[in-house]
Design a protein around this motif. Structure first.
Motif, PDB file in Angstrom:
ATOM      1  N   ASP A  41      14.941  18.520  20.933  1.00 39.76           N
ATOM      2  CA  ASP A  41      14.852  16.908  20.415  1.00 39.76           C
ATOM      3  C   ASP A  41      13.665  16.307  21.083  1.00 39.76           C
ATOM      4  N   TYR A  42      12.513  16.204  20.274  1.00 37.63           N
ATOM      5  CA  TYR A  42      11.413  15.665  20.885  1.00 37.63           C
ATOM      6  C   TYR A  42      11.390  14.199  21.280  1.00 37.63           C
ATOM      7  N   TYR A  43      12.590  13.595  20.800  1.00 34.98           N
ATOM      8  CA  TYR A  43      12.702  12.146  21.096  1.00 34.98           C
ATOM      9  C   TYR A  43      13.369  11.972  22.444  1.00 34.98           C
ATOM     10  N   THR A  44      14.008  13.056  22.747  1.00 33.64           N
ATOM     11  CA  THR A  44      14.890  12.834  24.305  1.00 33.64           C
ATOM     12  C   THR A  44      14.001  13.812  25.363  1.00 33.64           C
ATOM     13  N   ASP A  45      13.038  14.466  24.516  1.00 33.66           N
ATOM     14  CA  ASP A  45      12.356  15.460  25.315  1.00 33.66           C
ATOM     15  C   ASP A  45      13.506  16.465  26.222  1.00 33.66           C
ATOM     16  N   ALA A  46      14.329  16.943  25.390  1.00 33.77           N
ATOM     17  CA  ALA A  46      15.551  17.893  26.087  1.00 33.77           C
ATOM     18  C   ALA A  46      15.913  18.672  24.880  1.00 33.77           C
ATOM     19  N   ALA A  47      16.778  19.925  25.266  1.00 34.32           N
ATOM     20  CA  ALA A  47      17.587  20.583  24.423  1.00 34.32           C
ATOM     21  C   ALA A  47      18.396  19.838  23.364  1.00 34.32           C
ATOM     22  N   TYR A  48      18.536  20.074  22.185  1.00 36.54           N
ATOM     23  CA  TYR A  48      19.261  19.213  21.517  1.00 36.54           C
ATOM     24  C   TYR A  48      20.724  19.326  21.829  1.00 36.54           C
ATOM     25  N   GLN A  49      21.328  17.992  21.514  1.00 30.03           N
ATOM     26  CA  GLN A  49      22.909  17.936  21.852  1.00 30.03           C
ATOM     27  C   GLN A  49      23.154  16.994  21.037  1.00 30.03           C
ATOM     28  N   ASP A  50      24.626  16.954  20.646  1.00 25.26           N
ATOM     29  CA  ASP A  50      25.343  16.350  19.825  1.00 25.26           C
ATOM     30  C   ASP A  50      27.012  16.647  20.225  1.00 25.26           C
ATOM     31  N   ALA A  51      27.882  15.614  19.780  1.00 26.74           N
ATOM     32  CA  ALA A  51      29.185  15.720  19.948  1.00 26.74           C
ATOM     33  C   ALA A  51      29.957  17.042  19.662  1.00 26.74           C
ATOM     34  N   LYS A  52      29.439  17.517  18.352  1.00 25.60           N
ATOM     35  CA  LYS A  52      30.188  18.713  17.886  1.00 25.60           C
ATOM     36  C   LYS A  52      29.429  20.237  18.320  1.00 25.60           C
ATOM     37  N   GLY A  53      28.516  19.820  19.360  1.00 29.15           N
ATOM     38  CA  GLY A  53      28.169  20.953  20.030  1.00 29.15           C
ATOM     39  C   GLY A  53      27.050  22.052  18.706  1.00 29.15           C
ATOM     40  N   ASN A  54      26.358  21.408  17.915  1.00 27.34           N
ATOM     41  CA  ASN A  54      25.592  22.064  17.058  1.00 27.34           C
ATOM     42  C   ASN A  54      24.073  22.313  17.747  1.00 27.34           C
ATOM     43  N   SER A  55      23.654  23.281  17.281  1.00 27.15           N
ATOM     44  CA  SER A  55      22.108  23.481  17.595  1.00 27.15           C
ATOM     45  C   SER A  55      21.238  23.362  16.389  1.00 27.15           C
ATOM     46  N   VAL A  56      20.006  23.158  16.590  1.00 28.72           N
ATOM     47  CA  VAL A  56      19.120  22.899  15.449  1.00 28.72           C
ATOM     48  C   VAL A  56      18.018  23.944  15.582  1.00 28.72           C
ATOM     49  N   GLY A  57      17.245  24.018  14.565  1.00 26.81           N
ATOM     50  CA  GLY A  57      16.135  24.937  14.456  1.00 26.81           C
ATOM     51  C   GLY A  57      16.018  26.164  13.648  1.00 26.81           C
ATOM     52  N   VAL A  58      14.960  26.763  13.053  1.00 25.57           N
ATOM     53  CA  VAL A  58      15.074  28.056  12.339  1.00 25.57           C
ATOM     54  C   VAL A  58      14.957  29.139  13.379  1.00 25.57           C
ATOM     55  N   ALA A  59      14.740  28.941  14.606  1.00 25.85           N
ATOM     56  CA  ALA A  59      14.626  30.139  15.730  1.00 25.85           C
ATOM     57  C   ALA A  59      15.851  30.941  15.914  1.00 25.85           C
ATOM     58  N   THR A 119      18.005  34.589  13.686  1.00 24.84           N
ATOM     59  CA  THR A 119      18.729  35.518  14.392  1.00 24.84           C
ATOM     60  C   THR A 119      19.996  35.963  13.530  1.00 24.84           C
ATOM     61  N   LEU A 120      20.480  34.962  12.967  1.00 23.16           N
ATOM     62  CA  LEU A 120      21.525  35.170  11.956  1.00 23.16           C
ATOM     63  C   LEU A 120      21.210  36.109  10.734  1.00 23.16           C
ATOM     64  N   VAL A 121      19.971  35.675  10.314  1.00 20.34           N
ATOM     65  CA  VAL A 121      19.336  36.312   9.192  1.00 20.34           C
ATOM     66  C   VAL A 121      19.118  37.796   9.452  1.00 20.34           C
ATOM     67  N   LYS A 122      18.429  37.950  10.667  1.00 16.00           N
ATOM     68  CA  LYS A 122      18.378  39.318  11.171  1.00 16.00           C
ATOM     69  C   LYS A 122      19.659  40.058  11.149  1.00 16.00           C
ATOM     70  N   GLN A 123      20.849  39.614  11.435  1.00 16.00           N
ATOM     71  CA  GLN A 123      21.976  40.315  11.642  1.00 16.00           C
ATOM     72  C   GLN A 123      22.596  40.594  10.070  1.00 16.00           C
ATOM     73  N   GLN A 124      22.383  39.573   9.163  1.00 16.48           N
ATOM     74  CA  GLN A 124      22.858  39.752   7.774  1.00 16.48           C
ATOM     75  C   GLN A 124      22.082  40.856   7.410  1.00 16.48           C
ATOM     76  N   GLU A 146      17.920  32.380  20.107  1.00 18.27           N
ATOM     77  CA  GLU A 146      16.722  32.037  19.422  1.00 18.27           C
ATOM     78  C   GLU A 146      15.983  33.358  19.157  1.00 18.27           C
ATOM     79  N   ASP A 147      15.401  33.498  18.122  1.00 16.57           N
ATOM     80  CA  ASP A 147      14.508  34.786  17.815  1.00 16.57           C
ATOM     81  C   ASP A 147      13.304  34.619  18.655  1.00 16.57           C
ATOM     82  N   PRO A 148      13.521  35.813  19.599  1.00 13.86           N
ATOM     83  CA  PRO A 148      12.151  35.981  20.533  1.00 13.86           C
ATOM     84  C   PRO A 148      10.672  36.114  19.919  1.00 13.86           C
ATOM     85  N   GLU A 149      10.535  36.534  18.746  1.00 14.58           N
ATOM     86  CA  GLU A 149       9.555  36.891  17.884  1.00 14.58           C
ATOM     87  C   GLU A 149       9.027  35.270  17.596  1.00 14.58           C
ATOM     88  N   ILE A 150       9.736  34.479  17.119  1.00 16.92           N
ATOM     89  CA  ILE A 150       9.359  33.034  16.737  1.00 16.92           C
ATOM     90  C   ILE A 150       9.016  32.243  17.967  1.00 16.92           C
TER      91      ILE A 150
END
Length: 602
Positions: A65-83, A87-92, A355-359
């Motif tokens: 989260d660039y606005y808080t300058d920290a890892a993204y957090q919300d009350a539901k425990g979601n993550s953000v980002g294509v990185a 990883t899920l795409v690779k698994q599929q 997160e995908d280490p290559e990204i």
């Protein structure tokens, strides 16, 4: 942009099957079975493949989260980002086979974070030594097969969009984005992908992309005279039969359009904003639709086509990389022709994977550059300015926005309009925004004004201004006099979300929440004198609202007194930089309040 106005919460509760799969037209086993015959030489062979879908990524690469300058957090425990999604795409692909998985996006890719802004404005991808857009790098690495155009693709102008398109190794699709002069497609309408089946014909998958007609309003400054955007149903009726005529065994749509049939812009356009369900109902020949635009999770939803009775499968995977949709298809070969016999959809949550280490390797330097940029101090602030109560109180942090808009428009008015009174309107975009006492950084201001809007000055009469404020006041639920006001349930009536609600400065007024909608604005005055119906004001307003966004009355057709291509956020940064200090004593003024039958609520 959120769904409006048709009972969004009820719709999502009824239609979302979070994390669960719903089978349609027959069960689809594990989806990775080898091609086989029940009775060799006589029974049709079967094959399965998957289409993975993302939408509304809004330039979220990492879980940050660039606005808080920290890892993204919300009350539901979601993550953000294509990185993480990568990883899920690779698994599929590992589970189902590389040649049995397609990857598609439903739009809104290049706007939405400080990362996006940096590569559009600070170090633009259109520059002489142009960098590659981080989203192009990430999506190319993930091997996307196609992406629909989102409305926010047009926010930075067509030149930036075209440059991004040139950097992508996959097509940006928009069957209803047409050249304004020739009415021919300005982008590729569709692409046809082949799923290789050993010893049998390839499965041909037609992917049709459709974008949002609202672009014509929301980005009028960038597209007027250059592109037009007819309706999704109209263009799907043209291209779905074409894909079938090309021999496509499966027709898949990626639509930057919600699925409840509503429009936030009322009758400003003749085309529906959220039309995916209408496309499924009215256009025969569609197997499934990846839905975008409305930032909700609808894991699996079916619509019956009214002409054929066939079930169309739809899924919307939230936004920002919160989820990945997985469409699984099963087909049988009949007389040399593949036929869909089963399909299902589900959404997967990337918060359980790394997160995908290559990204990370490819884009960590870009990310760190933007982190350094957003943490650049531009001045100081004399006290903490919080937006936590901005949705029901006139707070100083909103007056900061109003001050910048008012002063900018005032300085830019012609001599003929210079004497007109100025009113500023702006929305509380983020309840978590906070400008701290002490050093003020770019990210502090960006967290308050999260959109890349530009500024207009439009002329409204006193009567029109009151109508405008009445429209804004439908944001509040009616609370009769004598009833306690609970801020937890007070706002967002009529599916009217925070970004749609405008407060005003330059006039004083009360909002009587005990009254019915349309009769809530009381004591509207300018400089202590009641506003008259024929009094003329210049209203400082963002381009989204000025061009019809959220359906406010009068403003889209109003005469223009001022316009600028500078982002309001940058004007706010420039204001603090020039003054050196942000002091609410310079601009804070409590000019509006909520009442119940005339008694102040707070």
């Amino acid at each position: 942009m959120p769904v409006s106005p048709m009972n969004r919460r009820e719709f999502v509760q009824k239609s979302a099957v979070t994390g669960a799969a719903v089978a349609v037209a027959g069960a689809v086993g594990a989806g990775t079975a080898e091609a086989a015959e029940r009775h060799p030489g006589t029974s049709p062979r079967t094959w399965s493949f998957s289409i993975l879908g993302t939408t509304d990524l809004h330039s979220h690469v990492f879980d940050w989260d660039y606005y808080t300058d920290a890892a993204y957090q919300d009350a539901k425990g979601n993550s953000v980002g294509v990185a993480r999604v990568a990883t899920l795409v690779k698994q599929q692909r590992e589970a189902k086979g590389e040649d049995r998985v397609l990857l598609v996006d439903a739009g809104d890719i290049i706007q939405g974070t400080s990362l996006a802004y940096y590569y559009a404005r600070v170090d633009p991808i259109t520059g002489a030594d142009a960098p590659e857009h981080p989203m192009a790098v990430a999506m190319n690495h993930m091997r996307y097969d196609a992406a629909a155009l989102g409305n926010h693709e047009f926010n930075y102008g067509i030149d930036v969009l075209r440059k991004f398109e040139s950097q992508c190794r996959f097509p940006l699709l928009g069957a209803n984005a047409l050249d304004a002069k020739t009415l021919r497609p300005a982008f590729r309408p569709y692409t046809v992908k082949r799923i290789c089946v050993p010893g049998a014909p390839d499965i041909k998958v037609g992917v049709l992309g459709l974008t949002n007609p609202g672009i014509a309003l929301w980005d009028k400054d960038n597209v007027s005279g250059r592109m037009v955007f007819p309706g999704l149903v109209e263009q799907a009726k043209k291209y779905v039969p074409r894909l079938r005529a090309l021999g496509c065994d499966v027709v898949f749509l990626t639509d930057h359009s919600g699925l409840d049939g509503s429009s936030s812009y009322g009758d400003e356009l003749p085309y529906v904003e959220n039309a995916s369900n209408l496309v499924a109902e009215q256009v025969p020949g569609i197997d499934a639709i990846l839905v975008g635009h409305t930032h909700v999770e609808v894991s699996s939803y079916t619509v019956k086509n009214e002409e054929t009775g066939a079930e169309v499968l739809l899924s919307e995977p939230y936004c920002w990389g919160y989820r990945l949709t997985v469409f699984d298809f099963e087909l049988e070969l009949h007389h040399g022709q593949w036929r869909v016999t089963g399909k299902k959809a589900q959404t997967l949550n990337p918060n359980t994977v790394d997160e995908d280490p290559e990204i990370t390797k490819l884009l960590q330097a870009d990310h760190e550059l933007v982190v350094k940029y957003v943490n650049t101090p531009v001045g100081t602030c004399t006290q903490d300015l919080s937006a936590a109560e901005a949705c029901w109180k006139d707070v100083p942090v909103m007056d900061f926005i109003h001050e910048v808009q008012t002063q900018t428009v005032k300085a830019g008015l012609s001599t003929a309009d210079a004497a007109l009174p100025i009113v500023s309107v702006a929305a509380p975009f983020s309840r978590t925004a906070d400008i701290p006492a002490g050093d003020v950084t770019i990210r502090d201001i960006a967290g308050l004004y999260i959109y890349d809007n530009t500024l207009y000055g439009k002329k409204l009469t006193g009567a029109q201004l009151k109508d405008y404020l009445e429209y804004a006041a439908k944001y509040y639920h009616q609370v009769p006099a004598g009833t306690k006001v609970d801020t937890a349930t007070l706002t967002n009536a009529n599916s009217f979300w925070d970004y749609m609600y405008d407060t005003a400065a330059g006039v004083s007024y009360d909002i009587d929440i005990a009254q019915a909608e349309g009769s809530r604005i009381k004591n509207l005055a300018y400089n202590g004198t009641a506003v008259t119906d024929d009094q003329v004001f210049v209203v400082a307003v963002n381009n989204y609202r000025a061009n019809g966004g959220s359906g406010y009355p009068h403003i889209a057709d109003a005469d223009i007194a001022y316009s600028s291509t500078n982002e309001i956020r940058q004007l706010m940064i420039d204001y603090v930089t020039a003054k050196g200090a942000l002091d609410p004593a310079d601009f804070a003024a409590a000019n509006w309040k909520l009442t119940q039958d005339g008694t102040a609520v707070f």
